[in-house]
Scaffold this active site. Structure first.
Site, PDB file in Angstrom:
ATOM      1  N   CYS A   1      27.413  65.002  44.810  1.00 50.27           N
ATOM      2  CA  CYS A   1      28.647  64.259  45.103  1.00 50.27           C
ATOM      3  C   CYS A   1      29.796  65.207  45.423  1.00 50.27           C
ATOM      4  O   CYS A   1      30.166  66.064  44.613  1.00 50.27           O
ATOM      5  CB  CYS A   1      29.004  63.371  43.901  1.00 50.27           C
ATOM      6  SG  CYS A   1      30.607  62.575  44.053  1.00 50.27           S
TER       7      CYS A   1
ATOM      8  N   CYS B   1      32.695  64.987  42.917  1.00 50.44           N
ATOM      9  CA  CYS B   1      32.377  65.666  41.650  1.00 50.44           C
ATOM     10  C   CYS B   1      32.588  67.175  41.812  1.00 50.44           C
ATOM     11  O   CYS B   1      33.118  67.833  40.902  1.00 50.44           O
ATOM     12  CB  CYS B   1      30.943  65.382  41.223  1.00 50.44           C
ATOM     13  SG  CYS B   1      30.717  63.801  40.390  1.00 50.44           S
TER      14      CYS B   1
ATOM     15  N   ASP C   1      44.031  63.440  50.511  1.00 54.58           N
ATOM     16  CA  ASP C   1      42.905  63.154  51.408  1.00 54.58           C
ATOM     17  C   ASP C   1      42.850  64.223  52.496  1.00 54.58           C
ATOM     18  O   ASP C   1      43.870  64.642  53.038  1.00 54.58           O
ATOM     19  CB  ASP C   1      43.083  61.763  52.021  1.00 54.58           C
ATOM     20  CG  ASP C   1      41.801  61.247  52.628  1.00 54.58           C
ATOM     21  OD1 ASP C   1      41.232  60.283  52.073  1.00 54.58           O
ATOM     22  OD2 ASP C   1      41.347  61.794  53.654  1.00 54.58           O
TER      23      ASP C   1
ATOM     24  N   HIS D   1      31.597  60.609  37.113  1.00 55.83           N
ATOM     25  CA  HIS D   1      30.983  60.095  38.342  1.00 55.83           C
ATOM     26  C   HIS D   1      30.615  58.623  38.187  1.00 55.83           C
ATOM     27  O   HIS D   1      29.718  58.268  37.426  1.00 55.83           O
ATOM     28  CB  HIS D   1      29.731  60.894  38.719  1.00 55.83           C
ATOM     29  CG  HIS D   1      29.089  60.372  39.968  1.00 55.83           C
ATOM     30  ND1 HIS D   1      29.569  60.674  41.234  1.00 55.83           N
ATOM     31  CD2 HIS D   1      28.047  59.518  40.158  1.00 55.83           C
ATOM     32  CE1 HIS D   1      28.836  60.049  42.135  1.00 55.83           C
ATOM     33  NE2 HIS D   1      27.903  59.347  41.514  1.00 55.83           N
TER      34      HIS D   1
ATOM     35  N   ASN E   1      37.804  50.849  48.738  1.00 58.49           N
ATOM     36  CA  ASN E   1      36.683  50.386  49.561  1.00 58.49           C
ATOM     37  C   ASN E   1      35.437  50.369  48.682  1.00 58.49           C
ATOM     38  O   ASN E   1      35.127  51.364  48.028  1.00 58.49           O
ATOM     39  CB  ASN E   1      36.486  51.315  50.755  1.00 58.49           C
ATOM     40  CG  ASN E   1      37.708  51.333  51.663  1.00 58.49           C
ATOM     41  OD1 ASN E   1      38.331  50.299  51.874  1.00 58.49           O
ATOM     42  ND2 ASN E   1      38.067  52.497  52.180  1.00 58.49           N
TER      43      ASN E   1
ATOM     44  N   GLY F   1      33.375  49.967  54.347  1.00 57.12           N
ATOM     45  CA  GLY F   1      33.942  51.238  54.793  1.00 57.12           C
ATOM     46  C   GLY F   1      33.930  52.344  53.759  1.00 57.12           C
ATOM     47  O   GLY F   1      34.528  53.394  53.971  1.00 57.12           O
TER      48      GLY F   1
ATOM     49  N   HIS G   1      31.901  58.000  45.121  1.00 56.12           N
ATOM     50  CA  HIS G   1      32.524  58.338  43.839  1.00 56.12           C
ATOM     51  C   HIS G   1      33.825  57.536  43.864  1.00 56.12           C
ATOM     52  O   HIS G   1      34.674  57.767  44.735  1.00 56.12           O
ATOM     53  CB  HIS G   1      32.781  59.845  43.742  1.00 56.12           C
ATOM     54  CG  HIS G   1      33.397  60.293  42.445  1.00 56.12           C
ATOM     55  ND1 HIS G   1      32.843  61.260  41.634  1.00 56.12           N
ATOM     56  CD2 HIS G   1      34.549  59.909  41.822  1.00 56.12           C
ATOM     57  CE1 HIS G   1      33.612  61.464  40.573  1.00 56.12           C
ATOM     58  NE2 HIS G   1      34.659  60.643  40.668  1.00 56.12           N
TER      59      HIS G   1
ATOM     60  N   HIS H   1      37.227  55.806  44.054  1.00 50.63           N
ATOM     61  CA  HIS H   1      38.563  56.367  44.299  1.00 50.63           C
ATOM     62  C   HIS H   1      39.492  55.269  44.784  1.00 50.63           C
ATOM     63  O   HIS H   1      39.076  54.344  45.463  1.00 50.63           O
ATOM     64  CB  HIS H   1      38.511  57.514  45.315  1.00 50.63           C
ATOM     65  CG  HIS H   1      37.788  57.184  46.576  1.00 50.63           C
ATOM     66  ND1 HIS H   1      36.419  57.187  46.667  1.00 50.63           N
ATOM     67  CD2 HIS H   1      38.243  56.810  47.800  1.00 50.63           C
ATOM     68  CE1 HIS H   1      36.042  56.847  47.893  1.00 50.63           C
ATOM     69  NE2 HIS H   1      37.136  56.602  48.604  1.00 50.63           N
TER      70      HIS H   1
ATOM     71  N   HIS I   1      42.721  54.793  47.143  1.00 51.80           N
ATOM     72  CA  HIS I   1      43.592  55.405  48.130  1.00 51.80           C
ATOM     73  C   HIS I   1      45.039  55.006  47.822  1.00 51.80           C
ATOM     74  O   HIS I   1      45.311  53.838  47.542  1.00 51.80           O
ATOM     75  CB  HIS I   1      43.270  54.885  49.539  1.00 51.80           C
ATOM     76  CG  HIS I   1      41.906  55.235  50.052  1.00 51.80           C
ATOM     77  ND1 HIS I   1      41.693  56.238  50.965  1.00 51.80           N
ATOM     78  CD2 HIS I   1      40.690  54.692  49.792  1.00 51.80           C
ATOM     79  CE1 HIS I   1      40.393  56.298  51.252  1.00 51.80           C
ATOM     80  NE2 HIS I   1      39.770  55.369  50.555  1.00 51.80           N
TER      81      HIS I   1
HETATM   82  P1  5GP Z   1      36.251  55.908  51.560  1.00 57.07           P
HETATM   83  O1  5GP Z   1      35.972  55.592  53.015  1.00 57.07           O
HETATM   84  O2  5GP Z   1      34.994  56.275  50.835  1.00 57.07           O
HETATM   85  O3  5GP Z   1      37.050  54.840  50.881  1.00 57.07           O
HETATM   86  O4  5GP Z   1      37.204  57.155  51.578  1.00 57.07           O
HETATM   87  C1  5GP Z   1      36.747  58.468  51.519  1.00 57.07           C
HETATM   88  C2  5GP Z   1      37.929  59.351  51.814  1.00 57.07           C
HETATM   89  O5  5GP Z   1      37.628  60.662  51.376  1.00 57.07           O
HETATM   90  C3  5GP Z   1      38.265  59.448  53.307  1.00 57.07           C
HETATM   91  O6  5GP Z   1      39.620  59.038  53.518  1.00 57.07           O
HETATM   92  C4  5GP Z   1      38.055  60.930  53.628  1.00 57.07           C
HETATM   93  O7  5GP Z   1      38.993  61.440  54.547  1.00 57.07           O
HETATM   94  C5  5GP Z   1      38.154  61.590  52.265  1.00 57.07           C
HETATM   95  N1  5GP Z   1      37.360  62.792  52.129  1.00 57.07           N
HETATM   96  C6  5GP Z   1      36.054  62.967  52.491  1.00 57.07           C
HETATM   97  N2  5GP Z   1      35.634  64.211  52.189  1.00 57.07           N
HETATM   98  C7  5GP Z   1      36.691  64.830  51.603  1.00 57.07           C
HETATM   99  C8  5GP Z   1      36.868  66.147  51.064  1.00 57.07           C
HETATM  100  O8  5GP Z   1      35.978  66.995  51.070  1.00 57.07           O
HETATM  101  N3  5GP Z   1      38.094  66.436  50.536  1.00 57.07           N
HETATM  102  C9  5GP Z   1      39.107  65.520  50.521  1.00 57.07           C
HETATM  103  N4  5GP Z   1      40.263  65.927  49.996  1.00 57.07           N
HETATM  104  N5  5GP Z   1      38.981  64.280  51.012  1.00 57.07           N
HETATM  105  C10 5GP Z   1      37.782  63.933  51.549  1.00 57.07           C
HETATM  106 ZN    ZN Z   2      30.956  62.063  41.845  1.00 59.43          ZN
END
Ligand code: 5GP
Ligand code: ZN
Length: 103
Positions: A5, A8, A31, A47, A84, A90, A95, A97, A99
């Site tokens: 992950c 993680c 992000d 996690h 999401n 999307g 993991h 989170h 936004h």
């Molecule tokens: P999701 O689509 O899963 O709700 O959002 C994942 C978010 O994680 C996306 O906005 C993407 O830009 C961000 N993201 C993906 N990989 C990384 C990373 O390695 N570091 C950071 N800081 N953000 C990440």
């Molecule tokens: Zn994780």
């Protein structure tokens, strides 16, 4: 910690990612691909793949408290939050989170 992950690994400090805010149970970092001038991600340190797997009510509260505290810390009064859940909605990183999007 899930070794596969990316979040993680970030939380474990593997990439030296700066944390905007941190508590005993949560972290906040920016992000990598911001969709707004301010785009932060609030994560549980543990996690948990998605909201579907979140059962700990104390952790639920911690996550929202962290949203409040980090926005207050940086003086952000107006912002959107987004969670999401599932590929079709999307979710790209499995993991949990939240936004935080603001200007
Ligand atoms: P999701 O689509 O899963 O709700 O959002 C994942 C978010 O994680 C996306 O906005 C993407 O830009 C961000 N993201 C993906 N990989 C990384 C990373 O390695 N570091 C950071 N800081 N953000 C990440
Ligand atoms: Zn994780």
């Amino acid at each position: 910690m899930d070794n596969e992950c990316i979040f993680c690994k970030i939380i474990n400090g593997d990439f030296g990612t700066e944390f905007v805010y941190e508590t005993e149970t949560t972290v906040v970092f920016n992000d990598i691909n911001p969709k707004a001038p301010i785009h932060m991600l609030v994560c549980p340190k543990k996690h948990i793949p998605s909201l579907n797997e979140l059962e700990d009510k104390n952790l639920m509260a911690d996550l929202l408290q962290t949203v409040k505290d980090v926005t207050q810390k940086i003086g952000l009064k107006s912002y959107k939050t987004e969670i999401n859940t599932g590929k079709e909605a999307g979710q790209e990183v499995f993991h949990l989170h939240i936004h935080i999007l603001g200007k």
